[in-house]
Write a protein that holds these residues in place. Structure first.
Motif: not given
Length: 271
Positions: A50, A130-131, A133-137
């Protein structure tokens, strides 16, 4: 001399118009600012393949939004009050009551002991991770430690200081990433000073110098300091006493928990 009355100056009127128009446009920028954000900046790689990125969103909120911070010195209550007064000024920009509204803003600033207003006082921001893939993390404590440590080891400097860098990290990551980075720094002629209780760091980096501090339970007795490395295979007492140790024995004791613990783990692994 003539008895004719002086005509209003067109230049003065135009000047007043331009000033009000400039004020109107400036307030409009504040009141109608659209949410925007910076380009993503890479933070680094963490576990599970990641990659994390950071971007910052900017906003001029009408209502309080969780997670946003003011770039200046205003809390949200003061910001909201000033925004409301600016709205009143804008609504009266072409009216005779304009000066009254401006005086109202000035009075509020004086009462709140706000000496000046800066651009940053109207900007609210939020950092978003974000990772790939654009997902908040939301990075875990371990991932935060990974990012801080790896970014620190990427800095260009002559000397690096690491105080128990293994904290919060698993041994697989330490062995595959951190040990390799430390070894590369050593090959590049950098000095890396490490305090550690981790066997992978303490042994597999092949330190040029190991310092072992033996603490005595008797407070009246001086603690002992030993210097050595794996190449000489000994740890020499700097007080010149005849209590030298084998380097591997010290590492096994401090980093592995002793010979019995080391052998037990080997047996559990079936090796």
């Amino acid at each position: 001399m003539t008895s004719k009355k002086a005509m209003p100056s067109e230049l003065g009127f135009v000047h007043m118009f331009k000033l009000r128009e400039r004020l109107h446009k400036s307030i409009e920028k504040i009141l109608n600012f659209q949410k925007t954000s910076t380009n993503k900046q890479i933070l680094g790689d963490v576990l599970n393949n990641k990659t994390l990125y950071l971007k910052r969103e900017f906003y001029y909120p009408v209502e309080k939004v969780e997670g946003y911070k003011n770039m200046g010195s205003l809390n949200f209550k003061k910001y909201q009050s000033i925004r409301k007064l600016l709205l009143e000024i804008n609504e009266n920009i072409w009216k005779n009551s304009l000066q009254t509204k401006i005086n109202k803003l000035i009075k509020y600033l004086n009462d709140e002991e706000i000496n000046s207003l800066q651009k940053d006082d109207f900007i609210w921001y939020k950092d978003i991770i974000q990772d790939q893939n654009g997902n908040e993390h939301n990075p875990s404590p371990g991932e935060q430690a990974i990012l801080k440590l790896t970014n620190y080891l990427e800095l260009e400097q002559d000397c690096y200081f690491l105080d128990e860098p293994e904290n919060g990290l698993d041994n697989h990551f330490i062995n595959e990433i951190i040990v390799q980075k430390i070894n590369k720094l050593a090959r590049d002629g950098k000095a890396v000073i490490i305090v550690t209780h981790n066997a992978n760091i303490g042994v597999r980096t092949l330190p040029y110098l190991t310092i072992y501090r033996e603490l005595n339970k008797n407070q009246n007795t001086e603690n002992k300091t030993y210097l050595g490395n794996s190449f000489k295979e000994t740890m020499h007492n700097i007080q010149n006493e005849e209590t030298d140790f084998i380097w591997a024995d010290i590492c096994e004791k401090i980093l592995e928990g002793g010979e019995e613990a080391f052998n037990d783990r080997s047996n559990y692994y079936g090796k």
